[in-house]
Structure formats: structure tokens, C-alpha cells
Enzyme design. Structure first.
Site, PDB file in Angstrom:
ATOM      1  N   CYS A 241       0.838  -1.203   0.000  1.00  0.00           N
ATOM      2  CA  CYS A 241       0.000   0.000   0.000  1.00  0.00           C
ATOM      3  C   CYS A 241       0.877   1.260   0.000  1.00  0.00           C
ATOM      4  O   CYS A 241       1.932   1.303   0.626  1.00  0.00           O
ATOM      5  CB  CYS A 241      -0.980  -0.015   1.167  1.00  0.00           C
ATOM      6  SG  CYS A 241      -0.435   0.802   2.649  1.00  0.00           S
ATOM      7  N   GLU A 242       0.396   2.229  -0.766  1.00  0.00           N
ATOM      8  CA  GLU A 242       1.225   3.425  -0.939  1.00  0.00           C
ATOM      9  C   GLU A 242       1.165   4.362   0.264  1.00  0.00           C
ATOM     10  O   GLU A 242       1.947   5.300   0.351  1.00  0.00           O
ATOM     11  CB  GLU A 242       0.844   4.155  -2.235  1.00  0.00           C
ATOM     12  CG  GLU A 242      -0.538   4.741  -2.261  1.00  0.00           C
ATOM     13  CD  GLU A 242      -0.899   5.286  -3.645  1.00  0.00           C
ATOM     14  OE1 GLU A 242      -0.428   4.746  -4.642  1.00  0.00           O
ATOM     15  OE2 GLU A 242      -1.674   6.261  -3.683  1.00  0.00           O
ATOM     16  N   HIS A 243       0.250   4.109   1.208  1.00  0.00           N
ATOM     17  CA  HIS A 243       0.182   4.971   2.393  1.00  0.00           C
ATOM     18  C   HIS A 243       1.221   4.605   3.444  1.00  0.00           C
ATOM     19  O   HIS A 243       1.794   5.467   4.092  1.00  0.00           O
ATOM     20  CB  HIS A 243      -1.212   4.895   3.031  1.00  0.00           C
ATOM     21  CG  HIS A 243      -2.266   5.517   2.165  1.00  0.00           C
ATOM     22  ND1 HIS A 243      -3.621   5.281   2.325  1.00  0.00           N
ATOM     23  CD2 HIS A 243      -2.156   6.349   1.107  1.00  0.00           C
ATOM     24  CE1 HIS A 243      -4.295   5.945   1.409  1.00  0.00           C
ATOM     25  NE2 HIS A 243      -3.430   6.596   0.661  1.00  0.00           N
ATOM     26  N   HIS A 244       1.436   3.291   3.637  1.00  0.00           N
ATOM     27  CA  HIS A 244       2.353   2.859   4.710  1.00  0.00           C
ATOM     28  C   HIS A 244       3.490   1.982   4.210  1.00  0.00           C
ATOM     29  O   HIS A 244       4.321   1.547   5.000  1.00  0.00           O
ATOM     30  CB  HIS A 244       1.577   2.075   5.775  1.00  0.00           C
ATOM     31  CG  HIS A 244       0.482   2.853   6.421  1.00  0.00           C
ATOM     32  ND1 HIS A 244      -0.816   2.849   5.939  1.00  0.00           N
ATOM     33  CD2 HIS A 244       0.486   3.692   7.482  1.00  0.00           C
ATOM     34  CE1 HIS A 244      -1.565   3.635   6.690  1.00  0.00           C
ATOM     35  NE2 HIS A 244      -0.798   4.168   7.633  1.00  0.00           N
ATOM     36  N   GLN A 283      -5.929  -0.690  -2.951  1.00  0.00           N
ATOM     37  CA  GLN A 283      -6.821  -1.731  -3.478  1.00  0.00           C
ATOM     38  C   GLN A 283      -7.733  -1.185  -4.574  1.00  0.00           C
ATOM     39  O   GLN A 283      -7.967  -1.826  -5.590  1.00  0.00           O
ATOM     40  CB  GLN A 283      -7.638  -2.344  -2.334  1.00  0.00           C
ATOM     41  CG  GLN A 283      -8.485  -3.511  -2.807  1.00  0.00           C
ATOM     42  CD  GLN A 283      -9.163  -4.248  -1.675  1.00  0.00           C
ATOM     43  OE1 GLN A 283      -8.714  -4.189  -0.527  1.00  0.00           O
ATOM     44  NE2 GLN A 283     -10.243  -4.954  -1.993  1.00  0.00           N
TER      45      GLN A 283
END
Ligand code: ATP
Ligand code: PH2
Length: 357
Positions: A241-244, A283
């Protein structure tokens, strides 16, 4: 003015890439040396008359506040640390570091000749060097023309595939992260971790920078003028995931209704899923990417994609909801407008609760 200095590194004993990575790391640890750029790895035929294994070579562009003599001493120290022995002239070595260019300066002392006297006779020096300089570099034109004429002789040089490659900037960053979380990156359990993480990133982010899935073959299927749904379910995927930068993983279910005749080889659907997964994503984005790639490749009458996934960033940190799963659904074309088709597709893939992700 700080001169741009080109170093050539070569190894042909043991884990050649690891020796070179370690040497780059040791150079980078010297407070007087700044590494600006490193070339890819190249596998090169041994130059000289000694019969020996192929070399791995790279070039480095650095600046330094060391004098040339002091830099040579640092280089010799690093060669020693990495178990270099000097027995056969031009023979096998765990590591060799040569100073190739020092800006446009000429240096000629008893210990040091720059430009390196053999530089223009060696493809293993010139090709990696060309990769990391721009056309403002003093010897640019000569390097280019000399590569051309050497290529007609018997030296061979081959770029080493990206997947097995490590990246010094990633390794340095991982070291910084280890230090930042209070670890000692030099303790025995961690010394190889930055290199391992770097190579892992090359593998799991291998689609970064690639726009289109190209590894497919289309077929003509003229048996039916009323094409029916093609459905593949439970295609596993792993993404980040690109956030974490933490994993999310699960199953993808894909259906499409072909136009009158064009279909795609079935094994290519999992390959497409791998392609969209091997980059930083979300996702929702991954679901959209599958629809967009299939639309571009196949232009079918309709596409349905469901992704069921678990997210490490939800389960391990923050709200800490272990065992939760997320479903994203995307319809296009006839799937978008025909509710019976949607229901048929959703019934075929089964309920999210029945699935072990
Ligand atoms: N530009 C240069 N870069 C590195 N070493 C140099 C250079 N010019 C002269 N030398 C001298 O060459 C000596 C021998 O170097 P080394 O043992 O690495 O040679 P080699 O690897 O067998 O051959 P080559 O110098 O062609 O790579 C070093 O101790 C150093 O003093
Ligand atoms: N391909 C290749 N051949 C070599 C190399 C090297 O680094 N690569 N180094 C040598 C001595 O410095 C002699 N021959």
C-alpha cells in the site's frame, strides 16, 4: 571546484556483486567522499592473458575532499578489508578499485596515473562510465567513439538483469531507517539486511515505472457469435500500500465478455494481476488498473473485477482490526448496465466470508 571523479570497480571471486556493494558502502562511509552516481552491474570477459572467471564491473561517480594520494590510500584500505591479495598481475581478485578520471586533470606520480593508462582500452571501464556521465564530462566524445571501436574487438560486456540487482541508495536508506528505529545496522544479524531489502524491493516493485502490461497474446475464437462470460476466480496477489508501504494481499476475480472473437490466453490473467500488484498501490487503484489494462488490450463487451484483500496497515497498526477484509468491485461495459450479469458474476465467485484470504 569539486572535480567529478570516476572510479571503476571489478570483482571475479566469490559473490562478486556483494563485494562491490560492500566496497561502495565503505566508500560512502568515508566522511570525505560523496557518491553521486553508480552504474548498473556489467558482466565482462576478463581482459588480459590470464584465464579466469568473468568479472562483474561497475563505475562510480564521486566527489571528494581527499587529495588523489589520500583517495588511493582509502581505496587500498578497502581492497585490503575485502581480502584482496595481490599475487597475479591482472589475475583474479575479490575487488579492484581504479581511479579512472579526476575531472580533466592529468596526474602522474610514481603511485598514480590518471587518466588510468588502460582506461581507453577497456570496455569494462568505458561502458559503465558512459552510463553515469553526461555529455558535459571532459572525455565524453572520446569515451563514446572508443566504445564503438572496442566493440569490434573481442571484449564482451553484458548488462546484469535488474531483478538480481541491488541499489545503493535503497541500501543506504535502509541503514538510515535501522539507525532511526534504534538498531545497530552493523550488528551481525543486520549487516546483510539492507542489501536483502534492496533486492527484495527490486522484485516486489518490478512494475514501477511501467505503464502497460505487454506480456500477452490474443487469440481469435470464431466458434460463437454470442460470446459468453469468461471467468477466472481466486487469483492470488501480493501488493504494497502506498500509504504505509505495508503489504495488502488476497484474491482477484476477473470476468469478461469478449467482443465477437478476441480472447486472451488464460494464464495471462494471473500475469496481469502480478503486473498491477508489483508497485505501490491501493486496493481501489489496483482494481481499476486491471479494468483499464484489459480494456486497452481486449476491448471486450464488458469487464467485472472483484478484489478481496487483507491489509497489514489495518491489522497490525492503527485500528488493529485483525481478520477484517475489504472487497472492491468494478464493472464496465455490459456488466455496468446489466444487473443479471452482475448477479451471475457475484454468485459465481462466492461470498467473501467463505474465502480464506
Ligand atoms: N589510476 C590508478 N588507479 C588505481 N591505482 C593506480 C592508478 N595508477 C597507478 N596505480 C597504481 O597501480 C598499483 C597497482 O594496482 P593494482 O594492483 O590494482 O593493479 P592491477 O589491478 O593488477 O592492474 P590495473 O592497474 O590495470 O587495474 C597501485 O598500487 C597504484 O599505486
Ligand atoms: N573484464 C575485466 N577484466 C579485467 C579487469 C576487470 O575489472 N574486468 N581487471 C583487470 C585488472 O585490473 C584485468 N582484467
Amino acid at each position: 571546484m569539486m572535480e567529478n571523479i570516476i572510479l571503476s570497480l571489478g570483482s571475479n571471486i566469490g559473490n562478486r556483486e556483494a563485494y562491490i556493494n560492500r566496497a561502495v558502502e565503505l566508500l560512502g562511509n568515508d566522511a570525505h567522499i560523496l557518491i553521486n552516481k553508480r552504474s548498473s552491474f556489467y558482466e565482462t570477459s576478463p581482459v588480459g592473458n590470464v584465464k579466469q572467471r568473468q568479472f562483474i564491473n561497475i563505475a562510480l561517480k564521486i566527489t571528494t575532499t581527499h587529495s588523489p594520494e589520500a583517495l588511493l590510500t582509502v581505496i587500498h584500505q578497502i581492497e585490503l578489508t575485502l581480502h584482496r591479495t595481490r599475487d597475479i598481475h591482472w589475475g583474479p581478485r575479490t575487488l579492484d578499485i581504479d581511479i579512472i578520471f579526476w575531472g580533466d586533470q592529468k596526474i602522474s606520480t610514481s603511485d598514480l596515473k590518471v587518466p588510468h593508462p588502460e582506461a581507453f582500452n577497456r570496455l569494462f571501464v568505458l561502458v559503465p562510465t558512459l552510463e553515469i556521465i553526461d555529455d558535459g564530462f571532459p572525455n565524453y566524445a572520446k569515451i563514446k567513439s572508443q566504445i564503438k571501436s572496442l566493440q569490434e574487438k573481442d571484449q564482451t560486456i553484458k548488462l546484469v538483469k535488474k531483478e538480481s540487482q541491488s541499489d545503493q541508495s535503497i541500501e543506504n536508506s535502509v541503514r538510515a531507517i535501522l539507525t532511526g528505529i534504534g538498531e545497530d545496522p552493523d550488528r551481525p544479524g543486520l549487516v546483510e539486511t539492507p542489501n536483502r531489502v534492496s533486492r527484495m524491493y527490486h522484485e516486489i516493485f518490478s512494475s514501477e515505472g511501467l505503464e502497460n502490461f505487454e506480456d500477452y497474446k490474443l487469440f481469435k475464437n470464431q466458434t460463437s457469435n454470442d460470446p459468453k462470460m469468461v471467468l477466472m476466480r481466486d487469483i492470488p496477489f501480493y501488493s504494497m500500500c502506498e500509504h504505509h508501504m505495508m503489504p495488502f494481499w488476497g484474491k482477484v476475480h476477473i470476468a469478461y465478455i469478449p467482443d465477437h472473437e478476441t480472447i486472451i490466453g488464460l494464464s495471462k490473467l494471473p500475469r496481469l494481476v502480478d503486473f498491477v500488484s508489483r508497485k505501490l498501490s491501493l486496493q481501489e487503484k489496483l482494481t481499476d488498473d486491471i479494468v483499464a489494462q484489459l480494456t486497452r488490450i481486449l476491448a471486450p463487451k464488458g469487464i467485472a473485477v472483484v478484489v478481496d484483500a487483507r491489509h497489514m496497515c489495518v491489522e497490525m497498526r492503527g485500528v488493529k482490526k485483525a481478520d477484517s477484509s475489504t472487497r472492491t468491485i468494478r464493472f464496465s461495459g455490459v456488466f455496468d448496465t446489466n444487473h443479471n450479469l452482475q448477479t451471475a458474476f457475484l454468485n459465481s465467485i462466492g461470498d467473501i466470508n467463505d474465502k480464506k484470504l
